[in-house]
Design a protein around this motif. Structure first.
Motif, short mmCIF file in Angstrom:
data_model
loop_
_atom_site.label_atom_id
_atom_site.label_comp_id
_atom_site.label_asym_id
_atom_site.label_seq_id
_atom_site.Cartn_x
_atom_site.Cartn_y
_atom_site.Cartn_z
N PHE A 1 0.83 -1.20 0.00
CA PHE A 1 0.00 0.00 0.00
C PHE A 1 0.87 1.25 0.00
O PHE A 1 0.60 2.21 -0.73
CB PHE A 1 -0.91 -0.02 1.22
N GLY A 2 1.95 1.23 0.80
CA GLY A 2 2.83 2.40 0.86
C GLY A 2 3.52 2.67 -0.46
O GLY A 2 3.56 3.81 -0.93
N LEU B 1 5.55 10.59 6.00
CA LEU B 1 5.29 10.80 7.42
C LEU B 1 3.83 10.48 7.77
O LEU B 1 3.54 9.86 8.80
CB LEU B 1 5.63 12.23 7.81
N SER B 2 2.93 10.89 6.90
CA SER B 2 1.52 10.62 7.14
C SER B 2 1.22 9.12 7.10
O SER B 2 0.50 8.59 7.95
CB SER B 2 0.66 11.35 6.10
N MET B 3 1.79 8.43 6.13
CA MET B 3 1.57 6.99 6.01
C MET B 3 2.14 6.25 7.21
O MET B 3 1.50 5.36 7.78
CB MET B 3 2.21 6.47 4.73
N GLY B 4 3.36 6.61 7.62
CA GLY B 4 3.98 5.94 8.75
C GLY B 4 3.19 6.14 10.03
O GLY B 4 2.93 5.20 10.79
N GLU C 1 -0.22 4.22 9.84
CA GLU C 1 -0.09 2.78 10.03
C GLU C 1 0.23 2.44 11.48
O GLU C 1 -0.28 1.46 12.03
CB GLU C 1 1.00 2.22 9.11
N PHE C 2 1.07 3.24 12.11
CA PHE C 2 1.40 2.97 13.52
C PHE C 2 0.14 3.04 14.38
O PHE C 2 -0.13 2.15 15.18
CB PHE C 2 2.44 3.97 14.01
N VAL C 3 -0.62 4.11 14.21
CA VAL C 3 -1.83 4.28 15.02
C VAL C 3 -2.83 3.17 14.72
O VAL C 3 -3.46 2.60 15.62
CB VAL C 3 -2.45 5.66 14.77
N SER C 4 -2.98 2.83 13.44
CA SER C 4 -3.95 1.81 13.05
C SER C 4 -3.60 0.44 13.63
O SER C 4 -4.45 -0.21 14.24
CB SER C 4 -4.02 1.74 11.52
N VAL C 5 -2.35 0.02 13.45
CA VAL C 5 -1.97 -1.32 13.93
C VAL C 5 -1.92 -1.35 15.44
O VAL C 5 -2.34 -2.33 16.06
CB VAL C 5 -0.61 -1.72 13.31
N ARG C 6 -1.39 -0.29 16.07
CA ARG C 6 -1.35 -0.27 17.54
C ARG C 6 -2.76 -0.33 18.11
O ARG C 6 -3.02 -1.07 19.08
CB ARG C 6 -0.63 1.00 18.01
N SER C 7 -3.69 0.38 17.53
CA SER C 7 -5.07 0.36 18.02
C SER C 7 -5.69 -1.02 17.86
O SER C 7 -6.40 -1.51 18.75
CB SER C 7 -5.92 1.39 17.26
N GLN C 8 -5.39 -1.67 16.73
CA GLN C 8 -5.96 -3.00 16.51
C GLN C 8 -5.37 -4.01 17.48
O GLN C 8 -6.08 -4.88 18.00
CB GLN C 8 -5.71 -3.44 15.07
N ALA D 1 4.63 0.74 10.50
CA ALA D 1 4.91 2.17 10.32
C ALA D 1 6.18 2.39 9.51
O ALA D 1 6.21 3.20 8.58
CB ALA D 1 5.02 2.84 11.69
N LEU D 2 7.24 1.65 9.87
CA LEU D 2 8.50 1.82 9.15
C LEU D 2 8.38 1.36 7.70
O LEU D 2 8.90 2.01 6.79
CB LEU D 2 9.61 1.03 9.86
N SER D 3 7.67 0.24 7.49
CA SER D 3 7.47 -0.24 6.12
C SER D 3 6.72 0.79 5.30
O SER D 3 7.08 1.07 4.15
CB SER D 3 6.70 -1.56 6.13
N SER D 4 5.66 1.37 5.89
CA SER D 4 4.87 2.37 5.16
C SER D 4 5.71 3.59 4.82
O SER D 4 5.67 4.11 3.70
CB SER D 4 3.66 2.79 5.99
N PHE D 5 6.49 4.07 5.80
CA PHE D 5 7.32 5.26 5.57
C PHE D 5 8.33 5.00 4.44
O PHE D 5 8.42 5.78 3.48
CB PHE D 5 8.05 5.65 6.85
N LEU D 6 9.10 3.92 4.57
CA LEU D 6 10.16 3.65 3.61
C LEU D 6 9.60 3.30 2.23
O LEU D 6 10.12 3.76 1.21
CB LEU D 6 11.05 2.51 4.12
N LEU D 7 8.53 2.50 2.21
CA LEU D 7 7.99 2.10 0.92
C LEU D 7 7.29 3.26 0.23
O LEU D 7 7.38 3.40 -1.00
CB LEU D 7 7.04 0.93 1.10
N PHE D 8 6.59 4.10 0.98
CA PHE D 8 5.99 5.29 0.36
C PHE D 8 7.10 6.19 -0.20
O PHE D 8 7.00 6.68 -1.33
CB PHE D 8 5.16 6.08 1.38
N ALA D 9 8.15 6.40 0.59
CA ALA D 9 9.24 7.25 0.14
C ALA D 9 9.92 6.67 -1.10
O ALA D 9 10.23 7.40 -2.06
CB ALA D 9 10.26 7.45 1.26
N SER D 10 10.15 5.34 -1.10
CA SER D 10 10.80 4.73 -2.25
C SER D 10 9.92 4.80 -3.50
O SER D 10 10.42 4.91 -4.62
CB SER D 10 11.17 3.27 -1.94
N GLY D 11 8.59 4.71 -3.29
CA GLY D 11 7.70 4.87 -4.43
C GLY D 11 7.58 6.32 -4.87
O GLY D 11 7.58 6.62 -6.07
N ALA D 12 7.50 7.23 -3.91
CA ALA D 12 7.28 8.64 -4.24
C ALA D 12 8.50 9.29 -4.88
O ALA D 12 8.36 10.30 -5.59
CB ALA D 12 6.90 9.41 -2.97
#
Length: 364
Positions: A145-146, A184-187, A190-197, A280-291
């Motif tokens: 997704f990221g 930053l937004s994606m990371g 994802e952190f808030v989403s997974v931690r809440s779950q 969170a880290l996956s989302s941050f790095l993968l979004f950045a690598s895609g963007a």
């Protein structure tokens, strides 16, 4: 009695192809087993042994080892190469697709047992692949997704900004700003989403405190049974289990208690959700690598239509890759998934580019 007809040259060539394919598949399972331990290793070795039995059948049909054998198919050779170098999830996902297309259903010289084996093998490989997907699903979901979001959103951003007629430097600045803001937004999301779950799962996790205190209860088993009924057991099962727990507790031999029938443990749920920091880290790095991909033409000094075409080419390759990967891991057709990703990404970019042209500098 009429003697069986001698096999034709075409039949012998087909049997030789079956032989090398069975050997190649057996080698794949053996190499995967060498990287595993415990139950999965035993299952993979059993699959390799089954492929060896099929190999022996074709050797008998051929009357022994032929002097010359054809090469295994491209898919089998690729799986064999991957099995010794990559994680089993990718290999098993591809093997699942291969096992689903057994040639023995229409092969009169294959035994009924071999046809049945192939169908069983598909289910076994699918089960092993499902285990890997469960372990991978949390971080993989965030990663794909990221990366995809980074590719699409920043491509749409830079094309929309570029279409207004602003300078290449402004497009570059906008792309870098979009990269940082999105990553930053994606990371954080994802952190808030997974931690809440995970916190929600922890709040619903059952424990055995009631069982531990069962020896001190001064009540009949029916009340303790309410604990198990609340966890999802039927009334009869709850009563029977409560009686067993009370009997064992009063005898001074506390017994291990498993989770409710028909449910799975909370730790399994946590494994599926994945780690909050990993997501969170996956989302941050993968979004950045895609963007960063759609910004590369402007980073290297290109501008105008040349930068736009190169950005489209690079992002198109990225979208095809992520789509194909999703297809492989999900057991679906990789090409269809890849083209779907490409159409969605280019569709979004086309809309923003059109808006940029409509509200360009020349129109202000």
């Amino acid at each position: 009695m009429t003697a069986p007809a001698a096999p034709t040259s075409a039949e012998r060539r087909q049997w030789a192809r079956y032989l090398v394919e069975e050997r190649a598949e057996g080698a794949v399972y053996s190499r995967l087993a060498a990287r595993k331990q415990g139950e999965e290793r035993e299952i993979l070795l059993s699959l390799a042994e089954a492929e060896h039995r099929h190999e022996q059948h074709w050797l008998e049909m051929l009357g022994g080892e032929p002097e010359r054998l054809p090469r295994a198919g491209v898919r089998s050779r690729m799986l064999g190469w991957m099995a010794g170098r990559f994680g089993s999830i990718f290999v098993l996902a591809l093997a699942q697709s291969a096992e689903a297309r057994s040639p023995y259903d229409s092969e009169q010289h294959a035994t009924p047992a071999m046809r049945a084996d192939e169908k069983v093998h598909y289910e076994v490989v699918r089960g092993l692949a499902a285990r890997g997907r469960r372990r991978l699903s949390g971080s993989f979901r965030a990663a794909v997704f990221g990366a995809n979001d980074g590719l699409v959103s920043n491509l749409a951003l830079v094309l929309g900004i570029g279409a207004t007629g602003v300078s290449g430097g402004f497009v570059l600045f906008s792309g870098i700003a979009g990269l940082l803001a999105g990553a930053l937004s994606m990371g954080a999301g994802e952190f808030v989403s997974v931690r809440s779950q995970r916190e929600l799962l922890a709040a619903t996790e059952a424990n055995n405190d009631a069982d531990a205190a069962a020896g001190d209860l001064d009540i009949d088993a029916n009340e303790l049974a309410l604990v198990y009924r609340a966890r999802g057991m039927s009334e009869d099962e709850s009563l029977a289990r409560a009686e067993r727990v009370l009997t064992a507790a009063r005898a001074g031999a506390r017994r291990e208690v498993t989770g409710p029938i028909g449910t799975h443990g909370a730790h399994d749920d946590h494994d599926i959700v994945g780690s909050d920091w990993t997501a969170a880290l996956s989302s941050f790095l993968l979004f950045a690598s895609g963007a960063i991909v759609p910004v590369l033409p402007w980073i290297f000094g290109l501008s105008g239509i040349a930068a736009v075409l190169l950005a489209l080419l690079l992002v198109g390759m990225g979208l095809l890759a992520t789509g194909a990967m999703v297809g492989v891991l999900s057991g679906g057709p990789p090409l269809r998934r890849a083209l779907r990703q490409l159409a969605i990404g280019f569709g979004a970019a086309a809309i923003t580019y059109a808006l940029g042209l409509a509200f360009g500098v020349g129109a202000v």
